[in-house]
Every structure is written in structure tokens, then in C-alpha cells.
Scaffold this motif. Structure first.
Motif, PDB file in Angstrom:
ATOM      1  N   ARG A  62       0.846  -1.187   0.000  1.00  0.00           N
ATOM      2  CA  ARG A  62       0.000   0.000   0.000  1.00  0.00           C
ATOM      3  C   ARG A  62       0.880   1.236   0.000  1.00  0.00           C
ATOM      4  N   LEU A  63       0.651   2.155  -0.954  1.00  0.00           N
ATOM      5  CA  LEU A  63       1.245   3.480  -0.912  1.00  0.00           C
ATOM      6  C   LEU A  63       0.170   4.396  -0.345  1.00  0.00           C
ATOM      7  N   HIS A  64       0.368   4.886   0.871  1.00  0.00           N
ATOM      8  CA  HIS A  64      -0.684   5.665   1.516  1.00  0.00           C
ATOM      9  C   HIS A  64      -0.248   7.112   1.669  1.00  0.00           C
ATOM     10  N   SER A  65      -1.013   8.010   1.048  1.00  0.00           N
ATOM     11  CA  SER A  65      -0.730   9.437   1.139  1.00  0.00           C
ATOM     12  C   SER A  65      -1.190   9.979   2.491  1.00  0.00           C
ATOM     13  N   GLU A  66      -0.326  10.734   3.114  1.00  0.00           N
ATOM     14  CA  GLU A  66      -0.641  11.346   4.399  1.00  0.00           C
ATOM     15  C   GLU A  66      -1.968  12.105   4.334  1.00  0.00           C
ATOM     16  N   LEU A 161      -0.812  -4.227  -5.591  1.00  0.00           N
ATOM     17  CA  LEU A 161      -0.982  -2.887  -5.048  1.00  0.00           C
ATOM     18  C   LEU A 161      -2.378  -2.683  -4.487  1.00  0.00           C
ATOM     19  N   LEU A 162      -2.426  -2.349  -3.205  1.00  0.00           N
ATOM     20  CA  LEU A 162      -3.686  -2.018  -2.539  1.00  0.00           C
ATOM     21  C   LEU A 162      -4.044  -0.581  -2.895  1.00  0.00           C
ATOM     22  N   SER A 163      -4.843  -0.403  -3.942  1.00  0.00           N
ATOM     23  CA  SER A 163      -5.132   0.951  -4.407  1.00  0.00           C
ATOM     24  C   SER A 163      -6.284   0.941  -5.393  1.00  0.00           C
ATOM     25  N   ASN A 164      -6.984   2.083  -5.457  1.00  0.00           N
ATOM     26  CA  ASN A 164      -7.993   2.317  -6.484  1.00  0.00           C
ATOM     27  C   ASN A 164      -7.509   3.323  -7.526  1.00  0.00           C
ATOM     28  N   ASN A 165      -6.308   3.854  -7.324  1.00  0.00           N
ATOM     29  CA  ASN A 165      -5.817   5.000  -8.090  1.00  0.00           C
ATOM     30  C   ASN A 165      -4.923   4.551  -9.241  1.00  0.00           C
ATOM     31  N   PRO A 166      -5.352   4.733 -10.492  1.00  0.00           N
ATOM     32  CA  PRO A 166      -4.531   4.280 -11.621  1.00  0.00           C
ATOM     33  C   PRO A 166      -3.200   5.017 -11.724  1.00  0.00           C
ATOM     34  N   ARG A 167      -3.111   6.230 -11.190  1.00  0.00           N
ATOM     35  CA  ARG A 167      -1.864   6.991 -11.296  1.00  0.00           C
ATOM     36  C   ARG A 167      -0.756   6.363 -10.447  1.00  0.00           C
TER      37      ARG A 167
END
Length: 219
Positions: A62-66, A161-167
Motif C-alpha cells: 500500500r502506498l498511503h498518502s498522508e 498494489l492495494l489501491s484504487n488509483n490508476p496513477r
């Protein structure tokens, strides 16, 4: 946590992300190895949480933005806090995985005060994209290059990748990290954040198929 849970041998040293410190960290979600990184270019301080042994291929990541309002104060305006919780639960349930917590990403990179100003505009009827534009700010100013550098430093070559964000997917692959699978984090919408999630789906291309079944959110 086993000794082998540390960075793999032979990992390339990142260009700007400097590993500063590592320490065992017991949390409500499970036990992690916490590694602090300094982004020498921007001055941001990032933290990685590693559970179990690092997998060089298909590591659950997971890439998690603050998000201070969502992660700390559990704001209902966004689903960030829920995504952080679900990601940590998914990683510990798998028995191994990585969470990269990216500082300097507040408000999709515009900063805390600007985010609060954008939230005020949203309360007056704008959506999250319109609010940023009205303030003369980028819709999304985040860069995930440092996250890719951190993963390279950890010896990770490909991720789930744990994400919904295509970017995020595009950026990792552009920086040499293969994304073998996307694992969505679908948080049920509430009265407070349904419009926000719809905007992310319709204007920012986030993968949010569960919203198709949502028509009315009760107040």
C-alpha cells in the motif's frame, strides 16, 4: 518478526530516498518493522511498515498518502482513514506486506492549509476537483517516484498494489516496479463522502465499482 524481514541483499540504493532508521513497532494491527526514510530532494520524512518477510515478487503493498484529517481524526469527509485501516488489516491477514506512508501528500499534495480551504469550498457546493482549481492549485500534485525508490531499496521488484488509483500504478511501473495485480480498497460511502468518492471515480478515474449500486445516501 524474523531477522529475514529486513531489506533483501543486493537492493539498489535509491537516488533521493535515504534510509535513516529502523525499529520494531507493535501496533493495534500487528507487529511491524518501521523504517524511516528521508527524501533528500524535498525534505519529506516517510515511514514504511513491514509485516513478516519481504517478498521480492508480488509483495502486497500500500502506498498511503498522508491525510491528517482522515488518518488521525477519522474525518468523514474522505475515506482515507478507512483505507489505511483496511490496508493494515489486509497486510497482517496475508502474513506479510508493506505499507509506505508518504508524508508531504496532504490534500493530494497541496498541503494541509490549502486542503482545509478546498474543503471549505466543497462545503459551499464545489467538488474536490473544482475546489483545487478555484484556489489556483493542481488537482493532484503527488509524485510516487520516491515510493518506487523505497521499494527498490527494499529489494521489491513487483507488487500487488492495494489501491484504487490508476496513477499510482502508472507511476510505479514508470519507475521500474511492476504491478502484477491491483487489490481495490472499497470503502462504503457515507452521507458525508459519497459525493467525494463519486468525483474521484468520475473525474479522477479511480476504480470504485461499488458506487454503481449507490443511488441515495441517507442523511
Amino acid at each position: 518478526m524474523s531477522e529475514s524481514s529486513g531489506p533483501l541483499e543486493g537492493a539498489p540504493h535509491p537516488a533521493s530516498a535515504e534510509r535513516a532508521v529502523s525499529v520494531e513497532l507493535a501496533t493495534a494491527y500487528g507487529d511491524f518493522l518501521a523504517i524511516g526514510y528521508l527524501d533528500r530532494d524535498r525534505g519529506d520524512e516517510h515511514m514504511v511498515l513491514i509485516h513478516g518477510d519481504i517478498e521480492p515478487e508480488r509483495a502486497l503493498t500500500r502506498l498511503h498518502s498522508e491525510c491528517l484529517t482522515g488518518d488521525v481524526f477519522r474525518s468523514k469527509h474522505c475515506e482515507c482513514g478507512g483505507q489505511l485501516t483496511d490496508a493494515l488489516h489486509a497486510i497482517t491477514a496475508r502474513g506479510s506486506g508493506i505499507l509506505v506512508y508518504l508524508r508531504g501528500h496532504e490534500g493530494r499534495g497541496i498541503g494541509l492549509l490549502a486542503k482545509l480551504r478546498a474543503m471549505k469550498l466543497q462545503s459551499e457546493g464545489m467538488d474536490t476537483v473544482e475546489a483545487n482549481i478555484a484556489l489556483g492549485l493542481p488537482v493532484d500534485a503527488r509524485d510516487y517516484g520516491v515510493a518506487a525508490e523505497i521499494l527498490h531499496d527494499l529489494g521489491v521488484r513487483s507488487v500487488q498494489l492495494l489501491s484504487n488509483n490508476p496513477r499510482k500504478i502508472e507511476s510505479l511501473q514508470r519507475h521500474g516496479i511492476r504491478v502484477d495485480a491491483r487489490v481495490p480498497l472499497l470503502i462504503p460511502p457515507s452521507a458525508e463522502n459519497a459525493s467525494y468518492q463519486w468525483t474521484k471515480r468520475d473525474r479522477l478515474d479511480h476504480y470504485l465499482p461499488h458506487l454503481d449500486a449507490v443511488t441515495v445516501i441517507a442523511e
